[in-house]
Scaffold this active site. Structure first.
Site, short mmCIF file in Angstrom:
data_model
loop_
_atom_site.label_atom_id
_atom_site.label_comp_id
_atom_site.label_asym_id
_atom_site.label_seq_id
_atom_site.Cartn_x
_atom_site.Cartn_y
_atom_site.Cartn_z
N CYS A 1 19.27 24.14 24.52
CA CYS A 1 19.30 25.36 25.33
C CYS A 1 20.78 26.03 24.90
CB CYS A 1 19.16 25.09 26.67
SG CYS A 1 19.48 26.51 27.93
N CYS B 1 25.39 27.07 32.06
CA CYS B 1 24.61 26.87 33.10
C CYS B 1 24.78 25.21 33.58
CB CYS B 1 22.93 26.95 32.70
SG CYS B 1 22.01 26.24 33.76
N CYS C 1 21.90 21.18 33.71
CA CYS C 1 21.62 19.86 32.77
C CYS C 1 23.05 19.36 32.46
CB CYS C 1 20.90 20.21 31.42
SG CYS C 1 19.21 21.13 31.80
N GLN D 1 6.29 16.12 43.20
CA GLN D 1 6.97 16.01 42.14
C GLN D 1 6.86 17.09 41.16
OE1 GLN D 1 9.13 13.35 41.75
NE2 GLN D 1 8.84 12.34 43.43
N TYR E 1 8.35 8.34 55.13
CA TYR E 1 8.37 9.49 54.61
C TYR E 1 7.35 9.88 53.52
CZ TYR E 1 13.10 7.61 55.67
OH TYR E 1 14.13 7.14 56.48
N CYS F 1 15.10 8.10 44.47
CA CYS F 1 15.73 9.23 43.48
C CYS F 1 17.20 9.20 43.30
CB CYS F 1 15.21 10.53 44.09
SG CYS F 1 15.62 11.12 45.68
#
Length: 367
Positions: free
Chosen positions: A90, A98, A101, A203, A232, A324
């Protein structure tokens, strides 16, 4: 992808922002950066982005003053490159660009190895648990790109799309994000369709629902007639397949804090008992009979002590913890261990390629 903004804080002495140092890059750390230890006279730890462990780089300080315990920085010049360094696909990835990432400059296999190192280190440091960890590739992306089925952009005053710099409000104009998938999610898992609110949680990686459901079912091995708690629960992704596995003689209770998602789960899993409310508060007042199985899929901060202790009070034979954040997982695993539950297996999945994020499914059982 928009990173969190730093909280404003008072400067602690002279700013070191913009200063450059030559340094050797140390190990990866949780959060998408590597550790650099500057020698005297600075004697500081720098959390460094855009580097690979073992490289020699010139780094530039992006946050830090004389009074801070640690600084943040970017690798702005690579003097001795790692064999795992690649050209970022990218054009918007890199220092000052940015911030979405973390690892576009790292070969995909090494990205996964770095994430495995982070999961392993967090479990060792926070839970005193030594585990071999392998981060598995997941079908549905294109060599780590084109997987975000839901993407949000900021908008510049002239109408152009933009993303934010890392830890900043500054906007970077972008024509496209290479992580964005060519089509939105179809909200299906293992051939079953789910109703999801237009802006509701699902997701974002196309392969995530199938992968996580399969991993949870393998961890729990639900049997006909068993009693299951899905905590959850969202729109009932795991509850749907638990209900199928335990059959009409079994019981599935799905607890979710978002009332919209909870309402949708009644349609997605009509045989489940659905309860909208804070998980800790619901468990403190309801469903206090024993349960055989628990699925635990908390937000990024983890379940925390009150919820973990409510779970073990119900004496499940197995818990599938979907996490996560490896630090939150490790902290909660340590609490489970206090109550006699041990990790009997762990899988980690690369659901967020090019970023530092990683998803884990841990199986916990009574020792």
């Amino acid at each position: 992808m928009s990173p969190r903004h730093p909280r404003a804080r008072q400067a602690r002495g002279r700013s070191r922002v913009g200063e450059r140092f030559e340094a050797e890059v140390g190990p990866v750390a949780h959060g998408g950066h590597c550790i650099v230890r500057l020698p005297e006279p600075e004697s500081r730890v720098v959390f460094l982005r855009h580097a690979v462990p073992g490289e020699r780089v010139v780094l530039e300080i992006t946050e830090g003053t004389d009074g801070d315990r640690f600084w943040r920085g970017d690798a702005v010049e690579v003097l001795d490159a790692s064999a795992d360094r690649v050209e970022a696909p990218c054009p918007y990835a890199g220092p000052g660009r940015c911030g979405g990432c973390d690892f576009q400059h790292v070969a995909l296999d090494r990205q996964r190895a770095l994430k495995a190192d982070v999961v392993r280190e967090q479990l060792s440091r926070l839970a005193r648990l030594e585990l071999d960890v392998v981060v598995e590739a997941v079908p549905g992306d294109d060599a780590g790109l084109h997987w975000r089925t839901r993407q949000r952009y900021a908008t510049l005053p002239d109408g152009r799309r933009a993303m934010r710099q890392h830890r900043s409000h500054r906007l970077v104009p972008v024509d496209e994000c290479l992580l964005e998938a060519p089509a939105p999610s179809d909200h299906t898992a293992l051939g079953h369709a789910f109703e999801v609110a237009e802006d509701g949680f699902w997701q974002v990686h196309p392969g995530a629902p199938d992968t996580l459901v399969t991993a949870v079912l393998e961890a729990l091995e639900p049997r006909p007639g068993e009693r299951c708690l899905d905590l959850y629960a969202g729109v009932g992704l795991f509850a749907r397949f638990l209900a199928e596995a335990v059959g009409p003689e079994g019981r599935v209770v799905a607890v979710e804090g978002d009332p919209r998602a909870s309402a949708l789960s009644t349609r997605n899993v009509p045989t489940a008992e659905v309860r909208a409310g804070d998980v800790g508060e619901v468990l403190a007042t309801s469903y206090d009979d024993p349960f055989d199985l628990v699925v635990l899929d908390p937000p990024r901060e983890g379940a925390k002590r009150a919820v973990v202790e409510q779970i073990v009070a119900r004496s499940p034979r197995a818990v599938a913890y979907v996490a996560c954040d490896p630090a939150a997982l490790a902290r909660d695993v340590a609490i489970f261990a206090e109550h006699g539950y041990v990790v009997a297996g762990l899988r980690a999945f690369d659901l967020f390629p090019m970023t530092h994020h990683v998803e884990c499914v841990a199986r916990l059982v009574p020792a």
